[in-house]
Design a protein around this motif. Sequence first.
Motif, PDB file in Angstrom:
ATOM      1  N   ARG A  41       0.833  -1.204   0.000  1.00 34.75           N
ATOM      2  CA  ARG A  41       0.000   0.000   0.000  1.00 34.75           C
ATOM      3  C   ARG A  41       0.872   1.261   0.000  1.00 34.75           C
ATOM      4  O   ARG A  41       0.573   2.241  -0.676  1.00 34.75           O
ATOM      5  N   HIS A  42       1.979   1.212   0.747  1.00 34.85           N
ATOM      6  CA  HIS A  42       2.898   2.355   0.782  1.00 34.85           C
ATOM      7  C   HIS A  42       3.518   2.597  -0.594  1.00 34.85           C
ATOM      8  O   HIS A  42       3.587   3.740  -1.061  1.00 34.85           O
ATOM      9  N   HIS A  43       3.938   1.530  -1.256  1.00 28.65           N
ATOM     10  CA  HIS A  43       4.554   1.678  -2.576  1.00 28.65           C
ATOM     11  C   HIS A  43       3.549   2.163  -3.623  1.00 28.65           C
ATOM     12  O   HIS A  43       3.947   2.737  -4.642  1.00 28.65           O
ATOM     13  N   ALA A  44       2.267   1.933  -3.375  1.00 25.95           N
ATOM     14  CA  ALA A  44       1.233   2.323  -4.347  1.00 25.95           C
ATOM     15  C   ALA A  44       0.680   3.706  -4.074  1.00 25.95           C
ATOM     16  O   ALA A  44      -0.287   4.122  -4.714  1.00 25.95           O
ATOM     17  N   ARG A  45       1.311   4.450  -3.149  1.00 26.77           N
ATOM     18  CA  ARG A  45       0.732   5.743  -2.750  1.00 26.77           C
ATOM     19  C   ARG A  45       0.671   6.753  -3.891  1.00 26.77           C
ATOM     20  O   ARG A  45      -0.099   7.704  -3.842  1.00 26.77           O
ATOM     21  N   PHE A  46       1.483   6.552  -4.929  1.00 27.98           N
ATOM     22  CA  PHE A  46       1.443   7.451  -6.084  1.00 27.98           C
ATOM     23  C   PHE A  46       0.805   6.776  -7.297  1.00 27.98           C
ATOM     24  O   PHE A  46       0.993   7.232  -8.426  1.00 27.98           O
ATOM     25  N   SER A  47       0.086   5.702  -7.065  1.00 30.27           N
ATOM     26  CA  SER A  47      -0.560   4.961  -8.155  1.00 30.27           C
ATOM     27  C   SER A  47      -2.073   4.996  -7.989  1.00 30.27           C
ATOM     28  O   SER A  47      -2.584   5.284  -6.909  1.00 30.27           O
ATOM     29  N   GLU A  48      -2.765   4.698  -9.058  1.00 35.35           N
ATOM     30  CA  GLU A  48      -4.222   4.681  -9.007  1.00 35.35           C
ATOM     31  C   GLU A  48      -4.739   3.455  -8.272  1.00 35.35           C
ATOM     32  O   GLU A  48      -5.813   3.490  -7.674  1.00 35.35           O
ATOM     33  N   ARG A  49      -3.977   2.343  -8.330  1.00 34.15           N
ATOM     34  CA  ARG A  49      -4.425   1.099  -7.741  1.00 34.15           C
ATOM     35  C   ARG A  49      -3.261   0.377  -7.071  1.00 34.15           C
ATOM     36  O   ARG A  49      -2.102   0.656  -7.374  1.00 34.15           O
ATOM     37  N   LEU A  67       6.748   0.366 -12.994  1.00 29.82           N
ATOM     38  CA  LEU A  67       6.009   1.434 -12.332  1.00 29.82           C
ATOM     39  C   LEU A  67       6.264   2.780 -12.992  1.00 29.82           C
ATOM     40  O   LEU A  67       5.377   3.639 -13.038  1.00 29.82           O
ATOM     41  N   ASP A  68       7.454   2.964 -13.513  1.00 30.62           N
ATOM     42  CA  ASP A  68       7.773   4.227 -14.191  1.00 30.62           C
ATOM     43  C   ASP A  68       6.937   4.425 -15.448  1.00 30.62           C
ATOM     44  O   ASP A  68       6.796   5.538 -15.936  1.00 30.62           O
ATOM     45  N   VAL A 128      -0.983   9.086 -10.571  1.00 28.58           N
ATOM     46  CA  VAL A 128      -2.031   9.926  -9.995  1.00 28.58           C
ATOM     47  C   VAL A 128      -2.834   9.075  -9.023  1.00 28.58           C
ATOM     48  O   VAL A 128      -3.645   8.238  -9.439  1.00 28.58           O
ATOM     49  N   PRO A 129      -2.632   9.230  -7.703  1.00 27.90           N
ATOM     50  CA  PRO A 129      -3.344   8.390  -6.748  1.00 27.90           C
ATOM     51  C   PRO A 129      -4.835   8.685  -6.727  1.00 27.90           C
ATOM     52  O   PRO A 129      -5.249   9.831  -6.855  1.00 27.90           O
ATOM     53  N   ALA A 130      -5.621   7.627  -6.584  1.00 33.34           N
ATOM     54  CA  ALA A 130      -7.065   7.800  -6.486  1.00 33.34           C
ATOM     55  C   ALA A 130      -7.441   8.133  -5.050  1.00 33.34           C
ATOM     56  O   ALA A 130      -6.690   7.871  -4.113  1.00 33.34           O
ATOM     57  N   GLU A 131      -8.625   8.743  -4.865  1.00 36.60           N
ATOM     58  CA  GLU A 131      -9.064   9.098  -3.512  1.00 36.60           C
ATOM     59  C   GLU A 131      -9.227   7.834  -2.663  1.00 36.60           C
ATOM     60  O   GLU A 131      -8.831   7.794  -1.515  1.00 36.60           O
ATOM     61  N   LYS A 132      -9.842   6.808  -3.264  1.00 37.07           N
ATOM     62  CA  LYS A 132      -9.963   5.515  -2.599  1.00 37.07           C
ATOM     63  C   LYS A 132      -9.229   4.492  -3.456  1.00 37.07           C
ATOM     64  O   LYS A 132      -9.723   4.074  -4.487  1.00 37.07           O
ATOM     65  N   GLN A 133      -8.039   4.135  -3.009  1.00 33.89           N
ATOM     66  CA  GLN A 133      -7.190   3.249  -3.799  1.00 33.89           C
ATOM     67  C   GLN A 133      -7.689   1.810  -3.724  1.00 33.89           C
ATOM     68  O   GLN A 133      -7.622   1.196  -2.662  1.00 33.89           O
ATOM     69  N   PRO A 134      -8.177   1.253  -4.817  1.00 35.31           N
ATOM     70  CA  PRO A 134      -8.611  -0.144  -4.774  1.00 35.31           C
ATOM     71  C   PRO A 134      -7.457  -1.097  -5.066  1.00 35.31           C
ATOM     72  O   PRO A 134      -6.450  -0.710  -5.662  1.00 35.31           O
TER      73      PRO A 134
END
Length: 241
Positions: A109-117, A157-158, A163-169
């Motif tokens: 979850r930490h690594h996905a903080r800058f991702s949509e999912r 990932l690059d 763009v992180p989503a408000e609620k990351q699924p």
Amino acid sequence: MTTSPVQLTDLVVAVATRHPGGDPLERLTAAVGLSEELDELGDHLIGHFVDEARRGGASWTDIGASIGVSKQAAQKRFVPRESPETQVLSGPSFDRFTERARRVVALARHHARFSERIGTEHLVLGMLDESGGQAAKTIAALEAAEGTTRLVVIDQLDRTSHVPAEKQPYTSHCKKALELAVREALRLGHGFVGTEHVLLGVLAEGAGAGARALTRTGITHENAEAHVVAAIERAMLSAPR
């Protein structure tokens, strides 16, 4: 009539063996716990053969008919969908996860903080960060060269959205991999879900970015399982009796 491979007598003996000479109420509590384990095992047994049927080309209509439900009900039960993090590891399955395995999910979850999912590629990074876990040790032992798995994942990932989503699924691939982690533990006869089972779940899922990255660096489900089983056997032999 087909004879069940699991006999009631065997289950009674299993409970009695766990609590020899114990209080009858303690045995009753143990029997309830074992019944819940069997329910979960049954769900994963059906899920295994649903996956096999899908790989063999069976339609959801055929699968639904085989298990006595509608096409829609079968899909709802067995098709993983993108879902909020709180819905991925709910129920008794989450209780099986070790502290290290739970940290892998938190690190993903930490690594996905800058991702949509949150995807399987983030799970791989989480496993690598949890360096004391068996998954990280297995990757280090099997990857083509030291650090190549992390480099491949970061390169992937690059190329994706930041763009992180408000609620990351969790992606459907990630949700399936975590489900398969539980199934891998049950299949190997382990009463826990460790980081090694998360690794095997990602590889068993096969279609996510995490599995593709692992495959590129020479890590397959077959060689990972062999390494994990051997490591656990060595640990059991060296453990104090």
